[in-house]
Enzyme design. Structure first.
Site, PDB file in Angstrom:
ATOM      1  NE  ARG A  66      -4.040  -1.720   2.352  1.00 42.52           N
ATOM      2  CZ  ARG A  66      -4.891  -2.210   1.452  1.00 42.52           C
ATOM      3  NH1 ARG A  66      -4.953  -1.693   0.240  1.00 42.52           N
ATOM      4  NH2 ARG A  66      -5.671  -3.223   1.766  1.00 42.52           N
ATOM      5  CE  LYS A  70       2.879   8.295   9.042  1.00 41.98           C
ATOM      6  NZ  LYS A  70       4.218   8.839   9.386  1.00 41.98           N
ATOM      7  CE  LYS A  94       4.628  -0.403  15.079  1.00 39.73           C
ATOM      8  NZ  LYS A  94       5.506   0.604  15.716  1.00 39.73           N
ATOM      9  CG  ASP A  99      -7.856  -2.629   9.484  1.00 41.94           C
ATOM     10  OD1 ASP A  99      -7.262  -3.403   8.710  1.00 41.94           O
ATOM     11  OD2 ASP A  99      -8.754  -2.986  10.259  1.00 41.94           O
ATOM     12  CE  LYS A 106      11.120   3.375  13.101  1.00 44.01           C
ATOM     13  NZ  LYS A 106       9.844   3.087  13.764  1.00 44.01           N
TER      14      LYS A 106
HETATM   15  N1  GLU Z   1       7.797   5.761  15.296  1.00 41.62           N
HETATM   16  C1  GLU Z   1       6.454   5.277  15.284  1.00 41.62           C
HETATM   17  C2  GLU Z   1       6.424   3.762  15.385  1.00 41.62           C
HETATM   18  O1  GLU Z   1       7.417   3.120  15.595  1.00 41.62           O
HETATM   19  C3  GLU Z   1       5.675   5.639  14.059  1.00 41.62           C
HETATM   20  C4  GLU Z   1       5.935   6.973  13.506  1.00 41.62           C
HETATM   21  C5  GLU Z   1       4.908   7.407  12.487  1.00 41.62           C
HETATM   22  O2  GLU Z   1       3.947   7.930  12.942  1.00 41.62           O
HETATM   23  O3  GLU Z   1       5.131   7.192  11.305  1.00 41.62           O
HETATM   24  O4  GLU Z   1       5.377   3.193  15.285  1.00 41.62           O
END
Ligand code: GLU
Length: 471
Positions: A66, A70, A94, A99, A106
């Site tokens: 997708r 993120k 995660k 969802d 990362k």
């Molecule tokens: N650092 C956060 C994590 O490990 C997520 C950061 C974000 O919001 O992209 O889940």
């Protein structure tokens, strides 16, 4: 200390174990596990004293099933490619679990923040962002970084400002990164979101009477004792909300050492004392450990152990000595695969990272939605809801002859503000996420981590199939 497999290998060992609960074609599983790309950038920093230093940074795109992908960016002295790859993989699972419709990524910059001035850090973060822009590794539709260790609203503001300056006129440019200050397009509630999610997740878990009876605990948070490792964003807000709901912090583990007091520690005072430059070891406590010996603080007696610092702190070496009944993984990857086996064998409940700390990315998703819609949550309906509720109260007054005082009107005749909507969306995510994970675990006699991962893997596989990648 026994030799430990690399972090990405650890994550994949967990994934392999969870995949045994499913029957996926092997090739599809291999594609899900593989990290699609890792970018390594190096660039010069002119230090304040005029010398030049080379800075290294990474951005890993684990899965693009997708888009956008993120995941946070961390600023840490120990950052490396294996770590960033493993953390990107955890983001894939995660996001799928809760969802949040993103792939996993990362980033990291290898710097010890304490050794650089604010001006130097700003130059580092802006130049890293420039490198990401050059490689199409940032943008609201491709890759949306966020906060992680050592990165808060200030660093995120530098990232957003650099991107917006380079992409003049891009209408939703603010959606290029999340965790922004509210004035720059951030969403209210993001700063404390991961900790709030930790509280909701733990609260649900301790609310199940049967599970608590099996652990020899009463149900509910009231009186539960907590040992927390790490007073960063996740550890501080996580423990703070648990304390506000009746739990008691008895131990704190940090860099300089650890303190334990069975009567309870004034958590807010301890946090403020450190924030003002003090050491935990200055505080009164029944037991103290100094420096890296403080890691043994994870083994102190408590109901809930909240590791909220770095990865790989619960291993085959110390897992047999953990006295907590519940390990609540605020950090990413705090438990190695072997360490996790020992905890499972000992009947300790593990609330896995990919579930328990998913509140951060969940609220990041809300922030991104806000940036794409260009409207604050609640703006359209807050007043309408308030006046509807007031009309309802007046109708009840008329029908019953009752007369509500001003205080009732002030409490009931309100509409949801942005932070109310964000926290409600977060609570819904954590509550339903917990019960889905628990039911899957019960139906397959699996531990929570395997259940959560299996659920995620299925969702990623479905996304691949929907896109016709594996017809
Ligand atoms: N650092 C956060 C994590 O490990 C997520 C950061 C974000 O919001 O992209 O889940």
């Amino acid at each position: 200390m026994s030799a430990q497999p690399k972090f990405f290998e650890q994550v994949n060992r967990y994934v392999d174990r969870a995949a045994r609960l499913l029957s996926l074609p092997d090739g599809l599983l291999q594609q899900i596990k593989a990290c699609n790309a890792v970018y390594h950038v190096s660039f010069p920093l002119r230090r304040d004293d005029g010398t030049i230093e080379v800075i290294h940074g990474w951005r890993a795109h684990h899965s693009q099933h997708r888009l956008p992908v993120k995941g946070g960016i961390r600023l840490a002295a120990h950052a490396n490619e294996d770590e960033v790859t493993a953390l990107a993989a955890l983001m894939t699972y995660k996001c799928a679990l809760v969802d949040v419709p993103f792939g996993g990524a990362k980033g990291a910059i290898k710097v010890d923040k304490s050794k650089y001035s604010d001006g130097e850090l700003e130059r580092i973060v802006r130049r890293y962002t420039f490198e990401l822009v050059q490689r199409n590794c940032i943008g609201p539709g491709v890759d949306v970084p966020g906060p992680d260790m050592g990165v808060g609203p200030r660093e995120v503001a530098w990232i957003a400002d650099t991107y917006i300056a380079m992409k003049g006129g891009e209408v939703s440019a603010a959606g290029c990164v999340t965790g922004k200050p509210v004035a720059l397009g951030g969403v209210r509630g993001r700063l404390e979101a991961t900790g709030r999610g930790v509280h909701f997740g733990v609260r649900e878990a301790v609310g199940v009477k049967d599970d608590m009876a099996r652990l020899g605990l009463s149900h509910g948070l009231e009186g539960k004792t907590v040992v927390v490792q790490g007073l960063g964003n996740v550890g501080y807000f996580g423990a703070k909300f648990l304390v506000e709901d009746g739990a008691r912090v008895v131990g704190i583990v940090e860099r300089e050492g650890a303190i334990y007091d069975s009567r309870g520690i004034d958590f807010e005072h301890a946090y403020q004392h450190r924030a003002a430059g003090g050491s935990l070891l200055d505080l009164p406590a029944e037991q103290k450990l100094t420096g890296s010996d403080g890691l043994a603080g994870l083994e102190w007696p408590c109901d809930i152990l909240l590791p909220a610092a770095v990865e790989n702190v619960i291993t085959a070496d110390n897992a047999s000595r953990i006295q907590a009944k519940i390990v609540a993984e605020g950090a990413n990857g705090p438990t190695t695969a072997d360490g996790g086996d020992v905890l499972n064998e000992r009947g300790i409940m593990v609330l896995p990272d990919l579930f328990l700390n998913s509140g951060g990315v969940t609220v990041s998703y809300f922030e991104w939605l806000k940036n794409l819609s260009h409207v604050r949550f609640g703006r359209m309906e807050q007043r309408f809801e308030a006046s509807s509720n007031a009309r309802l109260l007046r109708a009840v007054e008329e029908l019953t002859g009752a007369s509500f005082n001003q205080r009732v009107f002030e409490q009931v005749a309100v509409g949801a503000s942005e932070v109310d909507i964000v926290n409600s969306g977060l609570e819904e995510t954590m509550v339903s996420g917990f019960h889905q994970m628990r039911e899957f675990a019960a139906s397959r006699q699996a531990d929570f981590r395997s259940a959560a991962l299996a659920t995620s893997i299925l969702k990623v596989a479905t996304a691949y199939n929907e896109r016709g990648v594996f017809p």
